[in-house]
Design an enzyme around this catalytic site. Sequence first.
Site, short mmCIF file in Angstrom:
data_model
loop_
_atom_site.label_atom_id
_atom_site.label_comp_id
_atom_site.label_asym_id
_atom_site.label_seq_id
_atom_site.Cartn_x
_atom_site.Cartn_y
_atom_site.Cartn_z
N GLU A 103 -12.29 -30.40 81.05
CA GLU A 103 -11.69 -31.74 81.26
C GLU A 103 -12.36 -32.42 82.45
O GLU A 103 -12.95 -31.76 83.30
CB GLU A 103 -10.17 -31.54 81.48
CG GLU A 103 -9.38 -32.75 81.92
CD GLU A 103 -9.30 -33.87 80.89
OE1 GLU A 103 -10.35 -34.24 80.35
OE2 GLU A 103 -8.21 -34.41 80.68
N ASP A 107 -4.85 -35.52 86.78
CA ASP A 107 -4.24 -36.48 87.68
C ASP A 107 -2.72 -36.27 87.65
O ASP A 107 -2.19 -35.48 88.41
CB ASP A 107 -4.66 -37.89 87.22
CG ASP A 107 -4.18 -39.00 88.13
OD1 ASP A 107 -3.75 -38.70 89.25
OD2 ASP A 107 -4.23 -40.16 87.72
N LYS A 135 -6.52 -34.06 91.27
CA LYS A 135 -5.81 -34.88 92.27
C LYS A 135 -4.40 -34.32 92.43
O LYS A 135 -3.47 -34.79 91.75
CB LYS A 135 -5.66 -36.32 91.76
CG LYS A 135 -6.88 -37.19 91.83
CD LYS A 135 -6.47 -38.61 91.39
CE LYS A 135 -7.62 -39.50 91.13
NZ LYS A 135 -7.21 -40.79 90.50
N PHE A 156 -9.01 -43.69 93.24
CA PHE A 156 -9.61 -43.95 91.94
C PHE A 156 -11.10 -43.68 92.05
O PHE A 156 -11.79 -44.19 92.92
CB PHE A 156 -9.37 -45.38 91.48
CG PHE A 156 -9.82 -45.57 90.06
CD1 PHE A 156 -9.00 -45.20 89.01
CD2 PHE A 156 -11.09 -46.04 89.78
CE1 PHE A 156 -9.44 -45.32 87.70
CE2 PHE A 156 -11.54 -46.17 88.48
CZ PHE A 156 -10.71 -45.80 87.44
N ASP A 163 -14.89 -43.33 83.97
CA ASP A 163 -15.18 -44.76 83.87
C ASP A 163 -14.20 -45.61 84.65
O ASP A 163 -13.08 -45.20 84.95
CB ASP A 163 -15.14 -45.21 82.41
CG ASP A 163 -13.71 -45.32 81.88
OD1 ASP A 163 -12.97 -44.32 81.98
OD2 ASP A 163 -13.33 -46.39 81.40
N ARG A 169 -19.70 -44.42 83.47
CA ARG A 169 -19.73 -43.01 83.03
C ARG A 169 -21.10 -42.37 83.22
O ARG A 169 -21.23 -41.17 83.35
CB ARG A 169 -19.37 -42.90 81.54
CG ARG A 169 -17.95 -43.27 81.20
CD ARG A 169 -17.67 -42.87 79.76
NE ARG A 169 -16.47 -43.52 79.24
CZ ARG A 169 -15.23 -43.07 79.42
NH1 ARG A 169 -15.01 -41.97 80.11
NH2 ARG A 169 -14.21 -43.72 78.90
P1 IMP Z 1 -3.48 -37.26 83.53
O1 IMP Z 1 -2.81 -37.06 82.21
O2 IMP Z 1 -2.72 -38.21 84.41
O3 IMP Z 1 -3.80 -35.96 84.24
O4 IMP Z 1 -4.78 -38.09 83.25
C1 IMP Z 1 -6.00 -37.62 83.02
C2 IMP Z 1 -6.88 -38.76 82.55
O5 IMP Z 1 -6.70 -39.97 83.30
C3 IMP Z 1 -8.31 -38.37 82.77
O6 IMP Z 1 -8.82 -37.66 81.67
C4 IMP Z 1 -8.99 -39.72 83.00
O7 IMP Z 1 -9.40 -40.27 81.77
C5 IMP Z 1 -7.91 -40.61 83.59
N1 IMP Z 1 -8.06 -40.73 85.06
C6 IMP Z 1 -7.21 -40.29 86.00
N2 IMP Z 1 -7.64 -40.58 87.24
C7 IMP Z 1 -8.82 -41.24 87.09
C8 IMP Z 1 -9.77 -41.79 88.02
O8 IMP Z 1 -9.65 -41.73 89.28
N3 IMP Z 1 -10.86 -42.38 87.47
C9 IMP Z 1 -11.07 -42.46 86.13
N4 IMP Z 1 -10.21 -41.96 85.23
C10 IMP Z 1 -9.09 -41.34 85.70
#
Ligand code: IMP
Length: 179
Positions: A103, A107, A135, A156, A163, A169
């Site tokens: 992955e 986040d 994160k 971010f 992206d 990307r």
């Molecule tokens: P989660 O479900 O919140 O853990 O989200 C994961 C997805 O959110 C990742 O696969 C990214 O596509 C997107 N994402 C989260 N933080 C960032 C960031 O800082 N930059 C770009 N995409 C992010």
Amino acid sequence: MQTIQIKDKLFNQYITEAQIQTRIQEIVSELSEKYKDKNPVFVVVLRGAFMFASDILKKFNYPCEIEFVKLSSYTGMQSTGKINMLLPLKEEIVKNRDVIIIEDIVDSGLTMDFFVSYVKGLEPKSVSLISFLYKPENLQKDVKIDIVGFTIPDLFVVGYGLDFDGEGRNLSAVYQLAV
Ligand code: IMP
């Protein structure tokens, strides 16, 4: 400090290409030791993990298979936590195999919480998760990440597969939003 512009936003370089490549080598050594005789199935989560996965897999010199999934985007899932598979996993490939999910970033953890549970339900021999970035400040689900490339604060970031509004990307380093 190197600064770039994507659309109307400025980003400062945060993780260099050299730092990423050094970490890739360490990750590959760990994976090689653990999986050299196991013929694992790598499951690459599109689109963000494509570059990280490519760098790892070019250096993993043992038998393996590579599959791809595409999960629904971050914005659409925030309210419900429901994740859709836009490109589904070929389920028969996973059964009784050692599966390594690759992955880009964990986040909130909602995406991987869903997907790791889904893969576990397909009766693999084992499942592990590698995430390029992590994160921890935003985590809402208790997701176990076996290998983290870099742990970062709640910023971010863009580049190396990730992206901003569809762009960035292709950058070979990671940049953070300038505040
Ligand atoms: P989660 O479900 O919140 O853990 O989200 C994961 C997805 O959110 C990742 O696969 C990214 O596509 C997107 N994402 C989260 N933080 C960032 C960031 O800082 N930059 C770009 N995409 C992010």
